[in-house]
Design a protein around this motif. Structure first.
Motif, mmCIF file in Angstrom:
data_model
loop_
_atom_site.group_PDB
_atom_site.id
_atom_site.type_symbol
_atom_site.label_atom_id
_atom_site.label_comp_id
_atom_site.label_asym_id
_atom_site.label_seq_id
_atom_site.Cartn_x
_atom_site.Cartn_y
_atom_site.Cartn_z
ATOM 1 N N PHE B 271 0.840 -1.201 0.000
ATOM 2 C CA PHE B 271 0.000 0.000 0.000
ATOM 3 C C PHE B 271 0.875 1.252 0.000
ATOM 4 C CE2 PHE B 271 -2.562 3.243 2.184
ATOM 5 C CZ PHE B 271 -3.709 3.219 1.406
ATOM 6 N N TYR B 275 1.779 3.679 -3.298
ATOM 7 C CA TYR B 275 1.403 5.085 -3.153
ATOM 8 C C TYR B 275 2.580 6.011 -3.467
ATOM 9 C CZ TYR B 275 -0.671 9.350 -1.564
ATOM 10 O OH TYR B 275 -1.144 10.626 -1.537
ATOM 11 N N LYS B 278 3.350 6.074 -7.203
ATOM 12 C CA LYS B 278 2.340 6.850 -7.927
ATOM 13 C C LYS B 278 2.556 8.343 -7.696
ATOM 14 C CE LYS B 278 -2.650 7.143 -7.786
ATOM 15 N NZ LYS B 278 -3.758 6.680 -6.945
ATOM 16 N N LYS B 279 2.778 8.694 -6.429
ATOM 17 C CA LYS B 279 2.945 10.097 -6.084
ATOM 18 C C LYS B 279 4.171 10.688 -6.773
ATOM 19 C CE LYS B 279 3.341 13.105 -2.061
ATOM 20 N NZ LYS B 279 2.659 13.521 -0.857
#
Lengths: 75, 378
Positions: B271, B275, B278-279
């Motif tokens: 997770f 994240y 992606k960020k």
């Protein structure tokens, strides 16, 4: 911030249907709410609104309107 | 922190032979809850050390594999740093016992480094610094953890996350290595985000620290001798600090995303990693991962991921970004030069010994049973 749009994003993060959610909804009472949804919601707040929140602050917030207000004042 | 002409020339890793299938890890929680957690964190298998296997045994096996595969002269190893928070004894330091078990010379400088998930990069900073300033020929970083022994299986916030492993990295001086840039950070105001409260000298072991109790409104159970993690606050901390530190370190090193061959992240859980990727808009093909099969092995996860996923991919000159964060809190970023680094196959350990008998080595036992003799000469 557009409230309906925020509710849509909240529903997406928690993986539920936005229908039935209102600004007055107390999100901790939702069947779908658990500690994993909490992570998804803070990720959504960071990603969509560049807003970061401490757990202690988050605990004070009860409704979706309160969440939205926090974002407005902390962006 | 910048280094030139020093780098990791060979790596090896060891894992316990016992595989834990997370979806079947349902002794304490209902199946549907387990499935939900497992899918969220993206951890399907882990390795658990048995009772006889310690972090040192995993590192011993990895070091033996490294030494034998690369025909290293043990006398040339002048420095051994053992990185762990699951050491064998409160004293002596485990590094010293490993010096003996591995048959290294008495001139070998040996000490432990007690840090969590970011510790491999901290270990690199210490070893690279000593290599640059002294006349050390070869150095070993041995990084091992048995976090399965730290957390309560009845606390769902940590029960499905952690696994065990050990790595060995050989560090040498060689002009072939380009610049390495490291950034190390600490924030002790967040010391209670991840903690084992009992068993040290502030809350010494007692019947109270050993008592298992319900700790929250979700019915999670643990004792103060077991670790806890405030996952939400850790996540908050990570999304704020980690992208910032990576950007800062890449700017210091004068590199951009295109110059990096691989981004090796601490395998905390999928997770968090998904994240961050992606960020930061990173190319997922450049992000090796082992979270699904080894879980979170604390400081071992970055080098374990290199050994597991980059074997055969480190020919020629490569630039790796290493990023890790955890208990402390501490966090670290490295832009690291790799040149033809030799990677061994991962080996397994059972009952404290390498499964492959060729990797075993005779040594005089460390615990002689003579502790009461000559008690005056402490």
């Amino acid at each position: 911030m557009e409230m309906n749009e925020f509710i849509e994003k909240f529903a997406e993060a928690v993986d539920m249907d936005a229908a039935g959610l209102t600004p007055e909804t107390e999100f901790r009472a939702l069947d779908e709410w658990d500690s994993l949804s909490y992570l998804s919601v803070i990720a959504m707040m960071d990603e969509e609104y560049e807003c970061q929140i401490e757990t202690a602050e988050f605990k004070q917030l009860k409704t979706l309107a309160a969440l939205a207000e926090f974002i407005e004042t902390h962006k | 922190m910048k280094f030139h002409g020093v780098g990791i020339t060979a790596m090896a890793a060891a894992v316990p032979s016992r595989v834990i299938e997370n979806l079947k890890y349902t002794e304490f929680f209902p199946k549907d809850q387990v499935k939900e957690v497992v899918e969220k964190v993206g951890i399907y298998e882990r390795r658990f050390a048995d009772e006889q296997t310690c972090s040192s045994d995993l590192c011993f096996a990895a070091a033996q594999k490294l030494i034998l595969d690369n025909q290293i002269n043990r006398d040339e190893i002048d420095l051994l740093v053992f990185v762990s928070q699951t050491q064998d004894y409160r004293m002596p330091a485990t590094s010293i016992t490993l010096q003996h078990r591995l048959g290294l010379g008495k001139h070998c400088v040996s000490f432990d480094l007690n840090l969590g998930c970011s510790a491999f990069i901290y270990g690199m900073s210490v070893v690279y610094s000593m290599m640059q300033s002294g006349n050390i020929r070869k150095a070993l970083i041995l990084d091992g953890e048995t976090r399965s022994k730290v957390y309560s299986p009845r606390d769902r916030r940590s029960a499905f996350i952690f696994g065990d492993a050990g790595v060995a990295a050989l560090v040498e001086r060689d002009e072939k290595f380009d610049e390495t840039t490291l950034s190390l950070n600490s924030d002790g105001s967040r010391a209670d985000l991840i903690m084992i409260k009992g068993g040290g000298y502030r809350h010494m072991s007692s019947t109270e620290t050993l008592r298992e109790r319900v700790v929250d409104e979700y019915g999670n159970i643990r004792s103060d001798e077991q670790g806890y993690m405030r996952g939400g606050d850790v996540f908050n901390f990570v999304i704020r600090e980690i992208p910032r530190d990576i950007k800062k370190t890449m700017a210091e090193a004068g590199v951009s995303n295109e110059n990096i061959d691989y981004f090796c992240f601490h395998q905390a859980n999928n997770f968090i990693n998904a994240y961050i990727a992606k960020k930061m808009k990173l190319d997922v093909d450049k992000i090796p991962h082992t979270i699904e099969k080894y879980g979170n092995t604390s400081s071992v996860s970055v080098p374990l991921t290199i050994v597991s996923e980059l074997k055969g991919k480190l020919d020629g000159k490569k630039t790796l970004m290493l990023s890790a964060f955890g208990v402390g809190m501490t966090w670290a970023t490295g832009i690291v030069s790799f040149v033809n680094t030799k990677i061994s196959n991962i080996v397994e350990v059972e009952n404290g010994l390498p499964v492959d008998e060729c990797l075993r080595r005779e040594y005089t036992p460390i615990e002689t049973g003579l502790e009461d003799i000559d008690s005056q000469s402490d």
